[in-house]
Design a protein around this motif. Structure first.
Motif, short mmCIF file in Angstrom:
data_model
loop_
_atom_site.label_atom_id
_atom_site.label_comp_id
_atom_site.label_asym_id
_atom_site.label_seq_id
_atom_site.Cartn_x
_atom_site.Cartn_y
_atom_site.Cartn_z
N PRO A 1 -9.82 3.62 -8.03
CA PRO A 1 -10.90 4.27 -7.28
C PRO A 1 -11.71 3.28 -6.44
O PRO A 1 -11.88 2.11 -6.82
CB PRO A 1 -11.76 4.91 -8.36
CG PRO A 1 -11.53 4.07 -9.58
CD PRO A 1 -10.09 3.63 -9.49
N LEU A 2 -12.20 3.78 -5.30
CA LEU A 2 -13.03 2.99 -4.38
C LEU A 2 -14.42 3.61 -4.30
O LEU A 2 -14.59 4.82 -4.47
CB LEU A 2 -12.41 2.96 -2.99
CG LEU A 2 -10.95 2.49 -2.89
CD1 LEU A 2 -10.42 2.69 -1.48
CD2 LEU A 2 -10.82 1.03 -3.33
N HIS B 1 -9.16 6.33 -2.84
CA HIS B 1 -8.48 5.45 -3.79
C HIS B 1 -7.65 4.40 -3.04
O HIS B 1 -7.31 4.58 -1.87
CB HIS B 1 -7.55 6.25 -4.72
CG HIS B 1 -8.27 6.99 -5.80
ND1 HIS B 1 -8.95 8.16 -5.55
CD2 HIS B 1 -8.44 6.74 -7.13
CE1 HIS B 1 -9.49 8.60 -6.68
NE2 HIS B 1 -9.19 7.75 -7.65
N ALA B 2 -7.33 3.34 -3.76
CA ALA B 2 -6.32 2.37 -3.34
C ALA B 2 -5.05 2.71 -4.09
O ALA B 2 -5.03 2.69 -5.32
CB ALA B 2 -6.77 0.95 -3.67
N TRP B 3 -4.01 3.05 -3.35
CA TRP B 3 -2.71 3.39 -3.94
C TRP B 3 -1.79 2.20 -3.70
O TRP B 3 -1.43 1.92 -2.57
CB TRP B 3 -2.13 4.64 -3.28
CG TRP B 3 -3.03 5.84 -3.31
CD1 TRP B 3 -4.16 6.03 -2.56
CD2 TRP B 3 -2.88 7.01 -4.11
NE1 TRP B 3 -4.71 7.25 -2.85
CE2 TRP B 3 -3.95 7.88 -3.80
CE3 TRP B 3 -1.93 7.41 -5.05
CZ2 TRP B 3 -4.09 9.13 -4.39
CZ3 TRP B 3 -2.07 8.66 -5.64
CH2 TRP B 3 -3.14 9.50 -5.32
N ILE B 4 -1.43 1.49 -4.74
CA ILE B 4 -0.67 0.26 -4.55
C ILE B 4 0.57 0.21 -5.43
O ILE B 4 0.65 0.86 -6.48
CB ILE B 4 -1.53 -0.99 -4.80
CG1 ILE B 4 -1.98 -1.05 -6.27
CG2 ILE B 4 -2.73 -1.04 -3.89
CD1 ILE B 4 -2.59 -2.38 -6.66
N ALA B 5 1.53 -0.56 -4.95
CA ALA B 5 2.73 -0.87 -5.74
C ALA B 5 2.82 -2.37 -5.86
O ALA B 5 2.63 -3.10 -4.89
CB ALA B 5 3.98 -0.32 -5.06
N ASP C 1 0.86 -1.18 0.00
CA ASP C 1 0.00 0.00 0.00
C ASP C 1 0.90 1.23 0.00
O ASP C 1 1.88 1.29 0.74
CB ASP C 1 -0.90 0.01 1.25
CG ASP C 1 -1.68 1.31 1.35
OD1 ASP C 1 -2.53 1.54 0.47
OD2 ASP C 1 -1.44 2.09 2.29
N MET C 2 0.56 2.23 -0.82
CA MET C 2 1.38 3.44 -0.95
C MET C 2 0.58 4.69 -0.57
O MET C 2 0.94 5.80 -0.97
CB MET C 2 1.87 3.57 -2.40
CG MET C 2 2.73 2.43 -2.89
SD MET C 2 4.40 2.42 -2.17
CE MET C 2 5.13 3.86 -2.96
N GLN D 1 -18.24 2.69 0.14
CA GLN D 1 -18.03 1.72 1.21
C GLN D 1 -16.60 1.20 1.24
O GLN D 1 -16.28 0.31 2.03
CB GLN D 1 -19.01 0.55 1.05
CG GLN D 1 -20.47 0.95 1.26
CD GLN D 1 -21.41 -0.23 1.12
OE1 GLN D 1 -21.37 -0.98 0.14
NE2 GLN D 1 -22.25 -0.43 2.13
N GLY D 2 -15.74 1.74 0.38
CA GLY D 2 -14.34 1.34 0.37
C GLY D 2 -14.03 0.15 -0.51
O GLY D 2 -12.90 -0.34 -0.50
N TYR D 3 -15.02 -0.30 -1.28
CA TYR D 3 -14.78 -1.43 -2.19
C TYR D 3 -14.23 -0.92 -3.52
O TYR D 3 -14.53 0.20 -3.96
CB TYR D 3 -16.08 -2.20 -2.45
CG TYR D 3 -16.54 -3.03 -1.28
CD1 TYR D 3 -16.14 -4.35 -1.12
CD2 TYR D 3 -17.38 -2.48 -0.30
CE1 TYR D 3 -16.56 -5.12 -0.04
CE2 TYR D 3 -17.81 -3.23 0.79
CZ TYR D 3 -17.39 -4.55 0.90
OH TYR D 3 -17.81 -5.29 1.99
#
Length: 350
Positions: A76-77, A52-56, A22-23, A80-82
């Motif tokens: 984007p989420l 958002h989900a920020w991932i590497a 997670d970033m 509800q965070g999904y």
């Protein structure tokens, strides 16, 4: 869930080793199993940031560790965070198309160029890149950067603590991420009381990415309490220290430190309020901390804009949303907080 295979399943079809980070608020590991469930909308993303989900995604061949590939994705989420499934499908379709167009070359090149012109890719800020690089080299089994040894020597006091100008951010990041190696954690804990403000602030911004042991947390706590009594302490210095303690395991002790911050004039400063919101959201689940924090946010120097922006991010987390609404409906809230709530919601708290 669509018929499009998940990203994790797709990447595991080859001999590639995969590590996910997670970033967002900090750099931290996410298991492939957890992210696979996120992809399939079975669970919400565990660490949302700015909706958002920020991932590497770090990929490497165990036999060719120097030929690794990194993808940085911003997905984007929903409320509800999904993970938004339409966006995930769009990303995967673009990915497949790019790879298909590039398959005339070697597979490693295809992976490296697979995110070309992809709107879901992003470039992390330099600070997070240093932490990620430290994580990546450790995961793959590569040596740390050339600045690592100097950082060890500096924090051990061998150079003199006034000789911090030659320190590299990457070296401090390597030292922190390798805190369990040798005496690294002990060295940092012993140095904290003697560090000049500049290297200490950098150390704190790196420490937010690990869970400090009790000695390291004790040293951070002691210096933080001393600095709060010093009129010369800047808001940036306080904000950095909040980041330094933010990932500590001792929630009660951390809560007490944050309450001490909120009892000072620093509680009105935008950088301090933002540090608490973005790094200490778990601590805000304590009602005895959440209420004074919201009061401070309403009275803060960032005004209504700062209040609304921070609340929009905090209320995106379902567990915090209910707690925040409970405080908002408290008849004992201040007039300033009531005014800020009214301007943000127009009197509607449903």
């Amino acid at each position: 869930m669509s018929d499009i295979p998940s990203l994790v399943e797709f990447l595991r079809q080859s001999d590639t080793q995969l590590r996910i980070f997670d970033m967002g608020r900090r750099v931290s590991k996410i298991s492939a199993e957890t992210f696979n469930k996120v992809e399939q909308a079975q669970v919400p993303y565990p660490a949302p940031f700015m909706h958002h989900a920020w991932i590497a995604l770090l990929m490497w061949n165990p036999k060719l560790k120097d030929q690794n590939v990194v993808w940085f994705l911003k997905l984007p989420l929903d409320e509800q965070g999904y993970l938004v499934q339409a966006a995930r499908d769009d990303f995967m379709n673009r990915l497949f198309q790019n790879i298909s167009n590039m398959m005339s070359g070697d597979s490693d090149s295809a992976k490296k160029d697979a995110l070309q012109d992809n709107p879901f890719s992003f470039k992390p800020e330099q600070e997070k890149m240093a932490i990620f690089h430290a994580h990546a080299t450790l995961a793959i089994g590569q040596p740390a950067s050339q600045y690592y040894e100097y950082s060890q020597q500096y924090f051990a006091g061998q150079m003199g603590f006034d000789q911090w100008q030659a320190l590299g951010y990457q070296g401090i990041a390597d030292l922190v991420i390798r805190h369990e190696k040798g005496r690294n954690s002990e060295i940092m804990a012993a140095a904290i009381a003697q560090l000049p403000p500049e290297p200490y602030e950098v150390l704190c911004t790196c420490l937010e990415n690990i869970e400090p042991d009790h000695k390291l947390f004790a040293a951070l706590s002691k210096r933080m309490l001393v600095s709060l009594q010093d009129d010369a302490t800047t808001a940036n210095h306080v904000a950095a220290q909040i980041r330094g303690i933010s990932n500590a395991h001792n929630e009660e002790a951390k809560r007490d430190l944050l309450l001490a911050v909120l009892a000072t004039p620093h509680a009105q400063e935008a950088e301090v309020l933002a540090a608490i919101a973005t790094r200490c959201s778990i601590s805000l689940r304590f009602p005895e901390l959440l209420k004074p924090y919201l009061e401070a946010l309403a009275a803060g120097k960032s005004g209504q804009v700062g209040f609304s922006r921070i609340l929009a991010d905090l209320m995106f987390m379902p567990d915090l949303r209910a707690l925040i609404l409970h405080v908002f409906r408290n008849p004992d809230r201040s007039e300033k907080l009531s005014e800020a709530i009214g301007q943000m919601f127009g009197g509607n708290l449903s």
